[in-house]
Each structure stands twice: as structure tokens, then as C-alpha cells.
Design a protein around this motif. Sequence first.
Motif, PDB file in Angstrom:
ATOM      1  N   PRO A 130     -66.765 -28.496  48.608  1.00 44.66           N
ATOM      2  CA  PRO A 130     -67.796 -28.082  47.648  1.00 44.66           C
ATOM      3  C   PRO A 130     -68.880 -29.140  47.464  1.00 44.66           C
ATOM      4  O   PRO A 130     -68.588 -30.330  47.356  1.00 44.66           O
ATOM      5  CB  PRO A 130     -66.999 -27.869  46.356  1.00 44.66           C
ATOM      6  CG  PRO A 130     -65.587 -27.676  46.790  1.00 44.66           C
ATOM      7  CD  PRO A 130     -65.415 -28.497  48.022  1.00 44.66           C
ATOM      8  N   GLY A 131     -70.126 -28.679  47.426  1.00 46.30           N
ATOM      9  CA  GLY A 131     -71.242 -29.587  47.215  1.00 46.30           C
ATOM     10  C   GLY A 131     -71.766 -30.268  48.454  1.00 46.30           C
ATOM     11  O   GLY A 131     -72.730 -31.037  48.381  1.00 46.30           O
ATOM     12  N   GLU A 132     -71.193 -29.976  49.604  1.00 50.01           N
ATOM     13  CA  GLU A 132     -71.659 -30.639  50.825  1.00 50.01           C
ATOM     14  C   GLU A 132     -72.945 -29.986  51.321  1.00 50.01           C
ATOM     15  O   GLU A 132     -73.061 -28.755  51.370  1.00 50.01           O
ATOM     16  CB  GLU A 132     -70.582 -30.568  51.903  1.00 50.01           C
ATOM     17  CG  GLU A 132     -70.980 -31.292  53.177  1.00 50.01           C
ATOM     18  CD  GLU A 132     -69.856 -31.300  54.197  1.00 50.01           C
ATOM     19  OE1 GLU A 132     -70.064 -31.792  55.307  1.00 50.01           O
ATOM     20  OE2 GLU A 132     -68.759 -30.807  53.860  1.00 50.01           O
ATOM     21  N   VAL A 133     -73.921 -30.782  51.666  1.00 49.92           N
ATOM     22  CA  VAL A 133     -75.214 -30.325  52.170  1.00 49.92           C
ATOM     23  C   VAL A 133     -75.327 -30.740  53.627  1.00 49.92           C
ATOM     24  O   VAL A 133     -75.170 -31.923  53.952  1.00 49.92           O
ATOM     25  CB  VAL A 133     -76.384 -30.906  51.342  1.00 49.92           C
ATOM     26  CG1 VAL A 133     -77.712 -30.410  51.901  1.00 49.92           C
ATOM     27  CG2 VAL A 133     -76.244 -30.520  49.879  1.00 49.92           C
ATOM     28  N   TYR A 134     -75.590 -29.763  54.473  1.00 46.94           N
ATOM     29  CA  TYR A 134     -75.682 -30.045  55.901  1.00 46.94           C
ATOM     30  C   TYR A 134     -77.127 -30.395  56.247  1.00 46.94           C
ATOM     31  O   TYR A 134     -78.050 -29.650  55.946  1.00 46.94           O
ATOM     32  CB  TYR A 134     -75.236 -28.830  56.707  1.00 46.94           C
ATOM     33  CG  TYR A 134     -73.761 -28.534  56.572  1.00 46.94           C
ATOM     34  CD1 TYR A 134     -72.825 -29.175  57.372  1.00 46.94           C
ATOM     35  CD2 TYR A 134     -73.297 -27.614  55.631  1.00 46.94           C
ATOM     36  CE1 TYR A 134     -71.475 -28.921  57.247  1.00 46.94           C
ATOM     37  CE2 TYR A 134     -71.952 -27.338  55.493  1.00 46.94           C
ATOM     38  CZ  TYR A 134     -71.040 -27.997  56.309  1.00 46.94           C
ATOM     39  OH  TYR A 134     -69.705 -27.740  56.182  1.00 46.94           O
ATOM     40  N   ASP A 135     -77.301 -31.517  56.867  1.00 48.73           N
ATOM     41  CA  ASP A 135     -78.616 -31.946  57.330  1.00 48.73           C
ATOM     42  C   ASP A 135     -78.811 -31.512  58.781  1.00 48.73           C
ATOM     43  O   ASP A 135     -77.898 -31.016  59.438  1.00 48.73           O
ATOM     44  CB  ASP A 135     -78.747 -33.468  57.220  1.00 48.73           C
ATOM     45  CG  ASP A 135     -78.645 -33.941  55.772  1.00 48.73           C
ATOM     46  OD1 ASP A 135     -79.027 -33.148  54.887  1.00 48.73           O
ATOM     47  OD2 ASP A 135     -78.174 -35.066  55.538  1.00 48.73           O
ATOM     48  N   LEU A 136     -80.026 -31.712  59.229  1.00 50.99           N
ATOM     49  CA  LEU A 136     -80.311 -31.407  60.624  1.00 50.99           C
ATOM     50  C   LEU A 136     -79.542 -32.360  61.528  1.00 50.99           C
ATOM     51  O   LEU A 136     -79.528 -33.578  61.315  1.00 50.99           O
ATOM     52  CB  LEU A 136     -81.808 -31.532  60.902  1.00 50.99           C
ATOM     53  CG  LEU A 136     -82.705 -30.500  60.192  1.00 50.99           C
ATOM     54  CD1 LEU A 136     -84.174 -30.802  60.482  1.00 50.99           C
ATOM     55  CD2 LEU A 136     -82.359 -29.095  60.632  1.00 50.99           C
ATOM     56  N   GLU A 137     -78.894 -31.768  62.487  1.00 46.93           N
ATOM     57  CA  GLU A 137     -78.083 -32.581  63.390  1.00 46.93           C
ATOM     58  C   GLU A 137     -78.985 -33.270  64.408  1.00 46.93           C
ATOM     59  O   GLU A 137     -79.785 -32.620  65.093  1.00 46.93           O
ATOM     60  CB  GLU A 137     -77.057 -31.688  64.094  1.00 46.93           C
ATOM     61  CG  GLU A 137     -76.100 -32.465  64.965  1.00 46.93           C
ATOM     62  CD  GLU A 137     -75.066 -31.561  65.615  1.00 46.93           C
ATOM     63  OE1 GLU A 137     -74.252 -32.076  66.401  1.00 46.93           O
ATOM     64  OE2 GLU A 137     -75.094 -30.362  65.323  1.00 46.93           O
ATOM     65  N   GLU A 138     -78.854 -34.560  64.470  1.00 49.87           N
ATOM     66  CA  GLU A 138     -79.660 -35.327  65.411  1.00 49.87           C
ATOM     67  C   GLU A 138     -79.078 -35.210  66.812  1.00 49.87           C
ATOM     68  O   GLU A 138     -77.857 -35.203  67.005  1.00 49.87           O
ATOM     69  CB  GLU A 138     -79.710 -36.789  64.986  1.00 49.87           C
ATOM     70  CG  GLU A 138     -80.382 -37.010  63.623  1.00 49.87           C
ATOM     71  CD  GLU A 138     -80.453 -38.484  63.272  1.00 49.87           C
ATOM     72  OE1 GLU A 138     -79.970 -39.294  64.099  1.00 49.87           O
ATOM     73  OE2 GLU A 138     -80.969 -38.804  62.192  1.00 49.87           O
ATOM     74  N   VAL A 139     -79.972 -35.135  67.771  1.00 53.37           N
ATOM     75  CA  VAL A 139     -79.558 -35.012  69.155  1.00 53.37           C
ATOM     76  C   VAL A 139     -79.083 -36.371  69.658  1.00 53.37           C
ATOM     77  O   VAL A 139     -79.742 -37.402  69.458  1.00 53.37           O
ATOM     78  CB  VAL A 139     -80.718 -34.482  70.020  1.00 53.37           C
ATOM     79  CG1 VAL A 139     -80.281 -34.318  71.462  1.00 53.37           C
ATOM     80  CG2 VAL A 139     -81.218 -33.156  69.466  1.00 53.37           C
ATOM     81  N   ASP A 140     -77.936 -36.351  70.259  1.00 46.66           N
ATOM     82  CA  ASP A 140     -77.383 -37.583  70.817  1.00 46.66           C
ATOM     83  C   ASP A 140     -77.970 -37.796  72.209  1.00 46.66           C
ATOM     84  O   ASP A 140     -77.781 -36.976  73.122  1.00 46.66           O
ATOM     85  CB  ASP A 140     -75.861 -37.486  70.880  1.00 46.66           C
ATOM     86  CG  ASP A 140     -75.221 -38.817  71.282  1.00 46.66           C
ATOM     87  OD1 ASP A 140     -75.970 -39.811  71.389  1.00 46.66           O
ATOM     88  OD2 ASP A 140     -73.989 -38.844  71.474  1.00 46.66           O
ATOM     89  N   VAL A 141     -78.670 -38.894  72.360  1.00 42.05           N
ATOM     90  CA  VAL A 141     -79.308 -39.180  73.648  1.00 42.05           C
ATOM     91  C   VAL A 141     -78.269 -39.467  74.716  1.00 42.05           C
ATOM     92  O   VAL A 141     -78.476 -39.203  75.910  1.00 42.05           O
ATOM     93  CB  VAL A 141     -80.293 -40.367  73.491  1.00 42.05           C
ATOM     94  CG1 VAL A 141     -81.010 -40.657  74.809  1.00 42.05           C
ATOM     95  CG2 VAL A 141     -81.298 -40.070  72.407  1.00 42.05           C
ATOM     96  N   LYS A 142     -77.125 -39.990  74.318  1.00 39.57           N
ATOM     97  CA  LYS A 142     -76.075 -40.331  75.280  1.00 39.57           C
ATOM     98  C   LYS A 142     -75.208 -39.137  75.652  1.00 39.57           C
ATOM     99  O   LYS A 142     -74.262 -39.291  76.427  1.00 39.57           O
ATOM    100  CB  LYS A 142     -75.194 -41.427  74.681  1.00 39.57           C
ATOM    101  CG  LYS A 142     -75.947 -42.725  74.416  1.00 39.57           C
ATOM    102  CD  LYS A 142     -75.028 -43.780  73.856  1.00 39.57           C
ATOM    103  CE  LYS A 142     -75.789 -45.082  73.580  1.00 39.57           C
ATOM    104  NZ  LYS A 142     -74.877 -46.127  73.020  1.00 39.57           N
TER     105      LYS A 142
END
Length: 472
Positions: A130-142
Motif C-alpha cells: 500500500p502507498g507504493e508509487v511506481y516511477d518510470l523505469e529507467e532503461v539499463d544500458v548494460k
Amino acid sequence: MATDCEAWLNANPLDADDLSDSFLSGEEENGIITKNIKNEINGNWISAPNSIHEARLKAKAKRRLRKTSSRDSGRGDSFSENGDPSRGTNGTAPPTSPKSKLLDRKSRAGKGRGLPKKGGAGGKGVWGPPGEVYDLEEVDVKDPNYDEAQENCVYETVVPPLEEGAFEKTLTPIVQEYFEHGDTNEVAELLGELNLGSMSSGVPMLAVSLALEAKASHRELTSRLLTDLCGRVLSRSDVESSFDKLLRELPDLVLDTPGAPQLVGQFIARAVKDQILSKSYLDGYKGRVDCVHARAALDRAAVLLKMGLGGLRIDNLWGTGGGQRPVTQLVREMTLLLKEYLLSGDNKEAERCLRELEVPHFHHEFVYEAMVMVLESKGEKTFKMVLQLLKFLWVSSIITVDQMRRGYERVYMDIAEINIDVPRAYFILEQFVDKSFSAGFICEKLRDLCPSRGRKRFVSEGDGGRFKLESY
């Protein structure tokens, strides 16, 4: 008794092999007994012959333990080496039964701290704590699947073009629904979601074709729809090509709608007035039309445009829809309808004119005006004709029960004012209500509500204790 057993054993010494309680094998029964081990009883080593009694008790206790181990495993009972049952530290049986672990959600491997999985966010249908906010997932360059070219990609929804077979099936419900709500913005949004492509010129043609078989108010809505769609969904070239197709298909449209040439001509005149067709559209057909119906439509449009220069309002060509007309205009038209009926006596024509007004919620005004006309008339002709007309409209279900009742109740409420101008109004109203009840288009309750003026009593009848003075 134990002392007697000991005395007997000391007087009659037995070999250790004879003390076993186990069953004899086949060789032992035949007298073939191998005595290789002297100091062992049932796998237990004994120190001396005087401990035979203790060995016997131990063997008996072990046999009892083996027999009850499977039966009492669920209760957690166990026995010590002395044969005494053992319990837990608190006197309770240890949870050795498999049944006690049915509702146990802890790890069977004994790992972990006993906390819920994933911090309480690992249940079925749960996306996180509860209460978790999902941010934009950053692309892993590796990441081995990383592609640098995909970072600047823009994804759009691609709508496939509408097929020709599904065009009419998709747009017909949209236009018919528009005839009910009259919201052009909603139609524009629905058409914007479709990929019409080169078939956009078929929208005006389909709308006009449906309006030819509809009412005058629907044709007015169609003209407004074409005006609002032009520039947003349609272009002027789409409108022109659509009317070209209509003129070519007029011979087929006449089969279903005999007045199609005049109606199409009115649509063309209204389109030119609304500036979605160029003024030179009619000039392009001069001398090049062979079809009789197309020539009639173009002539009708040309006449209306010339009359528009003389003061005719082409924007009100189809008239205003029933509910959108002013009340005074509706009352005026109903009064003219009744006067025309009294001259012609045609019930069907009166029914058709009342239908064309498209105001079923305002039919109580028609009943009211008809009854007032009866009260103000001097002869019985109007009385009989209005009674006949109301009965005809009642049988044909043009005027409903509620509208008929409201019309009569309005006359009941205004009869006092009407009586000022028409002294015999109460008498005529009672007669008309009785005839209406006899004809069967009003109920008994409505008849009983009819007001009646009480008879004025004279002094000679003794009103108020007053007496007529004698005169000599």
C-alpha cells in the motif's frame, strides 16, 4: 507373586534362548537350533544370567513401543528407554502430526524470519504494498537487449481503414442516434475515431439518404450536421462529390421516397446558403443533365435560392422541431388546424397535421383549444365535429390518456373565467363531458370532476330566514 516367579526361576535355570517371545522358525520347530549367541536376547546384550528379568521387561516395553508407534504418532506420545511415555516440557504433546501443519504458512525448510512474503505485497491480485508509487523505469544500458535506436521512438495507435462493406453498417447507427440527441460534437468525435480515408465523401450521402425517409425535424438536424462537420471531418470537395452521387442515384431513391427530388433540391439550397457548397455548383449542371429527377432537384434548389434573395429564410427551410418551437407558435398552429378541420371535416388530414407538429407532450393544448372552441360556438355543428375528432384521435392513439385528462382538467380550472364571456359555459361543458363519457374516451372519475354552477335560490324559497313582505 513376583517372589514366587523368582524362586521358580532359581530352582529351574533356563537358557537365554528359551526366554525369547518371538515365534519359532521352521528349523527351530524341527529341533534344529543353533546356539551361537549365549548372552543376547532380542538383539540386547545381557551381562549375566541374573539380569534375565530386566531384559525381559525391556524387550516387552520395546515391543509395545513398536506396536503403538504408528497408532499414537499423531498424538505425539513417545516412550523412553524405560517404557515411560514422554511429553513436552509443558505436559503437552509436541506437534509431530502432519495434520498440525496444514494451516502453517511458515517455510518447511525452516528458513526465514517468519515474515510475510514480499513485505505483504505478494498475495494474489496485489500489485505492490500500500502507498507504493511506481516511477518510470529507467532503461539499463548494460542490458543485452538494449537498443539505442528505441529510446527516441514514438508509439501511436494505428486504426485500420474502414472497409467498404462495413461503412454503412458502422455509420448508420451513429446517424440514427444523432437524430435522438442532436449533438453534432459527439458525431464528430465518433467519426474522428474512424479511419474513413477516401470514403469520407459517403458520410453526407448516407445522412441525407436516411433523412429522406425521416421527419422534417430530422432533415433540419441533418443540415446542421453537414454544416458542423464541414471543415472538421469533411471538406467542401467531399460535400460536392456526395451531392453528385445523390443526383446520380435519384432514380433509385424515388422508388422508396417519391418526393426525393424536391427534398434533395432543398438540401442543396440549404447547403449553398450554409456555404458548404459553392454558389457556382448549380451553374456547373446547366445544359448537362439528362435525368428528369436530377433536373427537378436542381430546379427546386435554384427557385429556393432566388426566393432567398427576395426575403425567404432558407435557414428555416425545414421548420423548427416540435420541442424547439415557441409555445405561442404551437398554439397558433393548433388553432389553425382546428379551424381548417371545421371547414373540411377530414379527420385523417387533421391527424396528419397533428403528427407533423411532433409535440406529443403538448397534445393537452390541442384538447383544451378544441373544448374552448366548443364552449364559444353557437351551433351544434362544432359540438358534434369536435367530439367526433377527439374520439378519432383517441382511437388512433394520437392523444394519450394522460394528455386527454390534462386537457379536460385545464378546462375545469378555467371554466369560471370562460363563463364571464360565455354565460352558458357550465351547461355546455356538462353536456360535452357527458357525451365524451358516453363515447368512451374519458373515464368516470374525470366526468365526476366536472364543475357545475349551483342554482341561485330566491327569497321566496326562504333563504336565510328572510320572508317576503306582504303587500296590500
